[in-house]
Design a protein around this motif. Sequence first.
Motif, mmCIF file in Angstrom:
data_model
loop_
_atom_site.group_PDB
_atom_site.id
_atom_site.type_symbol
_atom_site.label_atom_id
_atom_site.label_comp_id
_atom_site.label_asym_id
_atom_site.label_seq_id
_atom_site.Cartn_x
_atom_site.Cartn_y
_atom_site.Cartn_z
ATOM 1 N N ILE A 67 -1.452 -5.297 -6.124
ATOM 2 C CA ILE A 67 -0.454 -4.243 -5.891
ATOM 3 C C ILE A 67 -1.142 -2.882 -5.805
ATOM 4 C CG2 ILE A 67 1.428 -2.943 -6.981
ATOM 5 C CD1 ILE A 67 2.562 -5.625 -7.944
ATOM 6 N N TRP A 68 -2.069 -2.617 -6.728
ATOM 7 C CA TRP A 68 -2.746 -1.326 -6.728
ATOM 8 C C TRP A 68 -3.487 -1.109 -5.399
ATOM 9 C CZ3 TRP A 68 -7.070 1.544 -6.187
ATOM 10 C CH2 TRP A 68 -7.077 2.803 -6.786
ATOM 11 N N ILE A 69 -4.177 -2.155 -4.920
ATOM 12 C CA ILE A 69 -4.924 -2.048 -3.662
ATOM 13 C C ILE A 69 -3.981 -1.841 -2.478
ATOM 14 C CG2 ILE A 69 -6.380 -3.350 -2.055
ATOM 15 C CD1 ILE A 69 -7.627 -4.678 -4.603
ATOM 16 N N VAL A 70 -2.890 -2.616 -2.443
ATOM 17 C CA VAL A 70 -1.933 -2.508 -1.328
ATOM 18 C C VAL A 70 -1.289 -1.124 -1.295
ATOM 19 C CG1 VAL A 70 0.288 -3.359 -0.456
ATOM 20 C CG2 VAL A 70 -1.485 -4.980 -1.146
ATOM 21 N N VAL A 71 -0.912 -0.602 -2.460
ATOM 22 C CA VAL A 71 -0.281 0.724 -2.504
ATOM 23 C C VAL A 71 -1.283 1.800 -2.092
ATOM 24 C CG1 VAL A 71 0.812 2.442 -4.005
ATOM 25 C CG2 VAL A 71 1.463 0.044 -4.177
ATOM 26 N N ALA A 72 -2.530 1.665 -2.527
ATOM 27 C CA ALA A 72 -3.561 2.622 -2.097
ATOM 28 C C ALA A 72 -3.734 2.562 -0.581
ATOM 29 C CB ALA A 72 -4.879 2.327 -2.810
ATOM 30 N N LEU A 73 -3.712 1.355 -0.001
ATOM 31 C CA LEU A 73 -3.800 1.211 1.452
ATOM 32 C C LEU A 73 -2.590 1.823 2.139
ATOM 33 C CD1 LEU A 73 -5.185 -2.435 1.880
ATOM 34 C CD2 LEU A 73 -6.319 -0.307 2.538
ATOM 35 N N ARG A 74 -1.406 1.628 1.550
ATOM 36 C CA ARG A 74 -0.186 2.218 2.116
ATOM 37 C C ARG A 74 -0.293 3.732 2.162
ATOM 38 N NH1 ARG A 74 5.496 0.087 -0.089
ATOM 39 N NH2 ARG A 74 6.142 1.566 1.516
ATOM 40 N N LEU A 75 -0.781 4.329 1.092
ATOM 41 C CA LEU A 75 -0.908 5.787 1.054
ATOM 42 C C LEU A 75 -1.936 6.277 2.067
ATOM 43 C CD1 LEU A 75 -0.637 6.454 -2.770
ATOM 44 C CD2 LEU A 75 0.981 7.153 -0.998
ATOM 45 N N PHE A 76 -3.059 5.540 2.180
ATOM 46 C CA PHE A 76 -4.063 5.897 3.174
ATOM 47 C C PHE A 76 -3.473 5.829 4.580
ATOM 48 C CE2 PHE A 76 -7.144 4.282 6.295
ATOM 49 C CZ PHE A 76 -7.979 5.387 6.377
ATOM 50 N N TRP A 77 -2.774 4.721 4.862
ATOM 51 C CA TRP A 77 -2.170 4.544 6.187
ATOM 52 C C TRP A 77 -1.125 5.627 6.449
ATOM 53 C CZ3 TRP A 77 -3.179 1.998 10.496
ATOM 54 C CH2 TRP A 77 -2.169 1.900 11.462
ATOM 55 N N ARG A 78 -0.294 5.889 5.450
ATOM 56 C CA ARG A 78 0.773 6.888 5.588
ATOM 57 C C ARG A 78 0.189 8.266 5.900
ATOM 58 N NH1 ARG A 78 6.049 7.845 3.774
ATOM 59 N NH2 ARG A 78 6.439 10.033 3.300
ATOM 60 N N CYS A 79 -0.860 8.644 5.214
ATOM 61 C CA CYS A 79 -1.451 9.973 5.386
ATOM 62 C C CYS A 79 -2.303 10.082 6.646
ATOM 63 C CB CYS A 79 -2.302 10.329 4.166
ATOM 64 S SG CYS A 79 -1.342 10.507 2.655
#
Length: 197
Positions: A67-79
Amino acid sequence: MHAFVNVASHLTKLPGKAGRFDQISIALHWLTVLLVFAQFATAWLLVEGGDGARIVLAVHRAIGAVIWIVVALRLFWRCSFAYLPAFTASMPKLQQRVAQLNEYGLYGLLLVQPLTGLGNTLLRGRPFTIGAWQVPALFAPDGAFARVFELLHELGAWALLALIGLHAVAALFHALILRDGVLQRMLPLAGALTRHN
């Protein structure tokens, strides 16, 4: 890197009347939903106890790391690359602000929850596993401090449930009452349905 940017730019272009999110954002959103559902299921099994508690705890830790990795990826993708459709014109400013705060709260808690769980585990002073990774005891046992992290982890879970509930109720309100296409912007099949209608 240039090729990655070109692919990312292509994937953010998804047709749809409601101004849908891009395909990667949608996929990461629903992957997060599945992981969080699995995480709460394992937490419930841990509370129930039983012979398989040790295995369930190992699975719970592994899902937390994912979950931590996926959320970090989501934030990277979002930004960096995500297509973020604007709020509908009919949505009042206050609702927009509440939706933004709810989203930021969800991101924050999804990043903090695994860390409080990790802190609780580390401060028990015992070796443990995260997926296939065997972690040795890194700190001396500190029961009082471990309980602080345990409490933070529990409170974070309740806060996360509350924010998820608010998010789900708002999505259903837009889908069933307002019928303004807000929910369809994040549904995996909504674009295909729109193109065939």
